[in-house]
Design an enzyme around this catalytic site. Sequence first.
Site, PDB file in Angstrom:
ATOM      1  N   HIS B  63       0.865  -1.180   0.000  1.00 49.24           N
ATOM      2  CA  HIS B  63       0.000   0.000   0.000  1.00 49.24           C
ATOM      3  C   HIS B  63       0.902   1.230   0.000  1.00 49.24           C
ATOM      4  O   HIS B  63       1.532   1.529   1.011  1.00 49.24           O
ATOM      5  CB  HIS B  63      -0.923  -0.017   1.219  1.00 49.24           C
ATOM      6  CG  HIS B  63      -1.891  -1.168   1.213  1.00 49.24           C
ATOM      7  ND1 HIS B  63      -3.123  -1.100   0.624  1.00 49.24           N
ATOM      8  CD2 HIS B  63      -1.775  -2.427   1.694  1.00 49.24           C
ATOM      9  CE1 HIS B  63      -3.752  -2.267   0.752  1.00 49.24           C
ATOM     10  NE2 HIS B  63      -2.943  -3.103   1.403  1.00 49.24           N
ATOM     11  N   LEU B  64       0.958   1.906  -1.148  1.00 50.31           N
ATOM     12  CA  LEU B  64       1.831   3.086  -1.249  1.00 50.31           C
ATOM     13  C   LEU B  64       1.131   4.363  -0.784  1.00 50.31           C
ATOM     14  O   LEU B  64       1.772   5.385  -0.572  1.00 50.31           O
ATOM     15  CB  LEU B  64       2.340   3.254  -2.680  1.00 50.31           C
ATOM     16  CG  LEU B  64       3.509   2.342  -3.092  1.00 50.31           C
ATOM     17  CD1 LEU B  64       3.901   2.620  -4.548  1.00 50.31           C
ATOM     18  CD2 LEU B  64       4.708   2.531  -2.180  1.00 50.31           C
ATOM     19  N   ARG B  65      -0.205   4.295  -0.648  1.00 49.12           N
ATOM     20  CA  ARG B  65      -1.005   5.416  -0.101  1.00 49.12           C
ATOM     21  C   ARG B  65      -0.986   6.680  -0.952  1.00 49.12           C
ATOM     22  O   ARG B  65      -1.371   7.747  -0.470  1.00 49.12           O
ATOM     23  CB  ARG B  65      -0.510   5.785   1.317  1.00 49.12           C
ATOM     24  CG  ARG B  65      -0.392   4.639   2.284  1.00 49.12           C
ATOM     25  CD  ARG B  65      -1.736   4.026   2.594  1.00 49.12           C
ATOM     26  NE  ARG B  65      -1.660   3.093   3.724  1.00 49.12           N
ATOM     27  CZ  ARG B  65      -2.500   2.082   3.897  1.00 49.12           C
ATOM     28  NH1 ARG B  65      -3.466   1.862   3.024  1.00 49.12           N
ATOM     29  NH2 ARG B  65      -2.386   1.295   4.943  1.00 49.12           N
ATOM     30  N   ASN B  95      -6.397   1.019  -3.102  1.00 46.60           N
ATOM     31  CA  ASN B  95      -7.247   1.728  -2.134  1.00 46.60           C
ATOM     32  C   ASN B  95      -6.648   3.075  -1.722  1.00 46.60           C
ATOM     33  O   ASN B  95      -6.432   3.351  -0.550  1.00 46.60           O
ATOM     34  CB  ASN B  95      -7.543   0.852  -0.915  1.00 46.60           C
ATOM     35  CG  ASN B  95      -6.293   0.419  -0.173  1.00 46.60           C
ATOM     36  OD1 ASN B  95      -5.203   0.420  -0.724  1.00 46.60           O
ATOM     37  ND2 ASN B  95      -6.453   0.051   1.093  1.00 46.60           N
ATOM     38  N   HIS B 180      -9.105 -10.390  -1.609  1.00 42.88           N
ATOM     39  CA  HIS B 180      -8.966 -10.231  -0.160  1.00 42.88           C
ATOM     40  C   HIS B 180     -10.131 -11.033   0.412  1.00 42.88           C
ATOM     41  O   HIS B 180     -11.260 -10.559   0.454  1.00 42.88           O
ATOM     42  CB  HIS B 180      -9.048  -8.751   0.214  1.00 42.88           C
ATOM     43  CG  HIS B 180      -9.107  -8.490   1.694  1.00 42.88           C
ATOM     44  ND1 HIS B 180      -8.198  -7.700   2.348  1.00 42.88           N
ATOM     45  CD2 HIS B 180      -9.951  -8.925   2.657  1.00 42.88           C
ATOM     46  CE1 HIS B 180      -8.499  -7.649   3.637  1.00 42.88           C
ATOM     47  NE2 HIS B 180      -9.574  -8.388   3.852  1.00 42.88           N
ATOM     48  N   HIS B 233      -2.752 -12.563   1.083  1.00 38.12           N
ATOM     49  CA  HIS B 233      -2.496 -12.770   2.524  1.00 38.12           C
ATOM     50  C   HIS B 233      -3.312 -13.886   3.180  1.00 38.12           C
ATOM     51  O   HIS B 233      -4.139 -13.646   4.049  1.00 38.12           O
ATOM     52  CB  HIS B 233      -2.674 -11.464   3.304  1.00 38.12           C
ATOM     53  CG  HIS B 233      -3.860 -10.612   2.914  1.00 38.12           C
ATOM     54  ND1 HIS B 233      -5.133 -11.093   2.867  1.00 38.12           N
ATOM     55  CD2 HIS B 233      -3.936  -9.313   2.547  1.00 38.12           C
ATOM     56  CE1 HIS B 233      -5.953 -10.120   2.502  1.00 38.12           C
ATOM     57  NE2 HIS B 233      -5.237  -9.030   2.289  1.00 38.12           N
ATOM     58  N   ASN B 279      -5.394  -6.903   9.118  1.00 38.69           N
ATOM     59  CA  ASN B 279      -6.511  -7.597   8.501  1.00 38.69           C
ATOM     60  C   ASN B 279      -6.028  -8.320   7.254  1.00 38.69           C
ATOM     61  O   ASN B 279      -5.561  -7.673   6.336  1.00 38.69           O
ATOM     62  CB  ASN B 279      -7.587  -6.564   8.134  1.00 38.69           C
ATOM     63  CG  ASN B 279      -8.869  -7.217   7.733  1.00 38.69           C
ATOM     64  OD1 ASN B 279      -9.072  -8.387   8.005  1.00 38.69           O
ATOM     65  ND2 ASN B 279      -9.723  -6.480   7.058  1.00 38.69           N
ATOM     66  N   ASP B 306       2.046  -7.059   2.328  1.00 40.29           N
ATOM     67  CA  ASP B 306       0.875  -6.273   2.730  1.00 40.29           C
ATOM     68  C   ASP B 306       1.331  -5.045   3.528  1.00 40.29           C
ATOM     69  O   ASP B 306       0.730  -4.667   4.536  1.00 40.29           O
ATOM     70  CB  ASP B 306      -0.125  -7.112   3.536  1.00 40.29           C
ATOM     71  CG  ASP B 306      -1.498  -6.430   3.650  1.00 40.29           C
ATOM     72  OD1 ASP B 306      -1.683  -5.344   3.058  1.00 40.29           O
ATOM     73  OD2 ASP B 306      -2.369  -6.977   4.334  1.00 40.29           O
ATOM     74  N   HIS B 310       0.656   3.274   8.461  1.00 41.74           N
ATOM     75  CA  HIS B 310      -0.323   4.122   9.140  1.00 41.74           C
ATOM     76  C   HIS B 310       0.404   5.113  10.027  1.00 41.74           C
ATOM     77  O   HIS B 310       1.437   4.797  10.613  1.00 41.74           O
ATOM     78  CB  HIS B 310      -1.276   3.285  10.001  1.00 41.74           C
ATOM     79  CG  HIS B 310      -2.274   2.507   9.201  1.00 41.74           C
ATOM     80  ND1 HIS B 310      -3.201   3.107   8.388  1.00 41.74           N
ATOM     81  CD2 HIS B 310      -2.467   1.174   9.082  1.00 41.74           C
ATOM     82  CE1 HIS B 310      -3.935   2.175   7.803  1.00 41.74           C
ATOM     83  NE2 HIS B 310      -3.508   0.991   8.195  1.00 41.74           N
TER      84      HIS B 310
HETATM   85 ZN   LIG Z   1      -6.053  -7.227   2.019  1.00 42.74          ZN
END
Ligand SMILES: [Zn+2]
Lengths: 313, 425
Positions: B63-65, B95, B180, B233, B279, B306, B310
């Site tokens: 997740h590079l955000r 996302n 997912h 995952h 998660n 994953d 944060h």
């Molecule tokens: Zn996921």
Amino acid sequence: MAFQHKHILGIESLSREDIELILNTGDAFKEINGRDIKKVPTLRGKTIINAFFEASTRTRLSFEIAGKRLSADTVNISGSTSSVVKGETLEDTAKNIEAMAPDIIVIRHGHSGAPHYLAERLETCSVVNAGDGAHEHPSQALLDLMTMREHKGRIEGLEVAIVGDITHSRVARSNIYALSKMGARVRLAGPGTMLPPGIERLGNVEVCANLLDAIKDADVVMMLRIQLERQSQTLLPSLREYARFYGLNTENIKLAKEDAIVMHPGPMNRGVEISTYVADGIQNVILDQVANGVAVRMALLYLVSGVESMQTQ
Amino acid sequence: MKAMLIRGGRVVDPSQNLDDILDILIQDGKVAKCGKQLKDSQAEIIDAKGKLVTPGLVDIHVHLRDPGLEYKEDIGSGTLSAVAGGFTSIACMPNTKPVNDNHTITRYILEKAAKEGHCRVFPIASITKGLSGESLSELGELREAGCYGASDDGKPVGNSEMMRRAMEYARPFGMTIISHAEDLSLVGSGVMNEGPVSTELGLKGIPWVAEDAATARDIMLAELTGCHLHVAHVSTKGSVELIRQAKRRGAPVTCEATPHHFTLTDEAVRGYNTNAKMNPPLRSEEDRLAICQGLADGTIDAIATDHAPHHIDEKNVEFNIAMNGVVGLETALPLTLKLVQDRVIDLNRAIELLTCGPSEALGLPVGGLQVGGDADLTIIDLDRKWTVAASQLNSKSKNTPFDGWAMQGAAVCTIVAGEIVYKLD
Ligand SMILES: [Zn+2]
């Protein structure tokens, strides 16, 4: 023996000796509550903040009276656990409170672990857990034990049935720890949707198939409050059916020992987990529980304060 | 561009069953030669004696955000974290804000990665617009723009028909659908694995069946549609077994596991440790062992981090309201090597799980050291001992459950297209 704990976060971290010391101290304080002038100078000059982030009437009242009878200055604040988005963080709230130099924070919070979170972050003051999520409610278990000891003369060897929503009950968890440490045996019963996995690993616990197995020959029958607000359709078909299969009534109470006592952490839902006739019956010690609550909380506040003498005169 | 000669390293490339002491000559960003006693008087010499030389590591779940959540991570910091961990290619999840559900966002990511990135970035498209689960993203154009796979990671596609149609639609474009796998009705308001630890801590549990049920559904949909399904995952024993059996039947299924799921269990949550909240959640020891077994026997194709950065403010709160996820790019390699030290898998398998395993699962054109191919390499010191310090991570976020852990093994030099992008002295 000196009390070594700065905080009371749960029964899990207390030893049998700690519990005995708290109960003995509670017994000694109880006498004050029967006096004309119900006040001793033990905690004079100390400040106690009752921070209740979850609605509670009796626990807050009980802690407040306990603090006042020990001559501490008590202040109540309340807040909502749900207003996380707009509100400040729990850490900021706590640091702000601490900056005003209270000696003890009594905290009730909807999130399991919130008192531990505070204890890790506060520098000076003590944290007393007045109930966190579905985790622990140590002062409730201690007042329950005090009441059992008063009526039964002992805790060791008692057969204690706890019936109801075990999954969401902090009272059940703290009682399981406390009773197991003191040598009692705990039997649990409740709807299949309300018995969490691995609960038997918390102590000397037997999970029973039904209410009747749990209360048969029990010395103590503790009925938990069914939390109406938490009861969703996926957990229970109806309160009517709950009362039928998991409610204590004048018939099924006969299965318990003749001198068994009936307990309830309150507030009761009459006609649901406990019938009015049992709630008002002679075996009921529910008001003793409430009275002992003040004494045991006085003991907790005194013991964590580090004050040397009880000064009960 | 100056030529580079990497000398005397143990070259392990599972994509071509290679494991030998060799020299590698890099010219114009490509692998020019691979052999013994190579010479080139012009080339910069890199001494790799005693070190491991592998294809650049590949992480297909990051997740590079970026765009939109740059306060957690951006393409610059995320790819720096990647190369520090030995990764030369990463696939980033959609996302973001806005969601990568159209080619404009994909092109933004690729352009920014070309300008500010330290490694290759392969954006993953969302399956549905805005991750809403309601209507298909423009998968054809997204594929054209450079998305090899599509996923609604974090917000599983709950509607079974939607998932079926996504697979049917993605298949002719050669796109992988990444699942997912969670049945959200079974997840409810759970915040950790359901079991004795959740009972003790008084936290709402997420049962294993929430994952198994969704994994089973998606495998069957893949068999119905013939679309390649990649299960992200995998965290439960049941999921591993479902995938093992599906593979035996010849179903078009691959899967990945994360370092935290093969290293930790839900015991790590004790003390209400929000850096152990993710998660799917950390599971039981039985599940962890099943994942190790799956890594060893080939059921699990890839290790993927994953990596989920944060901000401290999102973790420094009560457990119930803390965000899900941990950073992983800089700890994945040593944790994988720990499996080798613990004799769960051998070194070649470990490298396979970090190179051609993931690249093949997503169909990426990376993960090997073929002559003529892009010179993406990682030089690894297997003996190097170091201690994880969260504050020292290159990622913008520090949410690791491995702070203070003693590690053995580190990427000491990371090379992308013949250029050194990270070097540890
Ligand atoms: Zn996921």
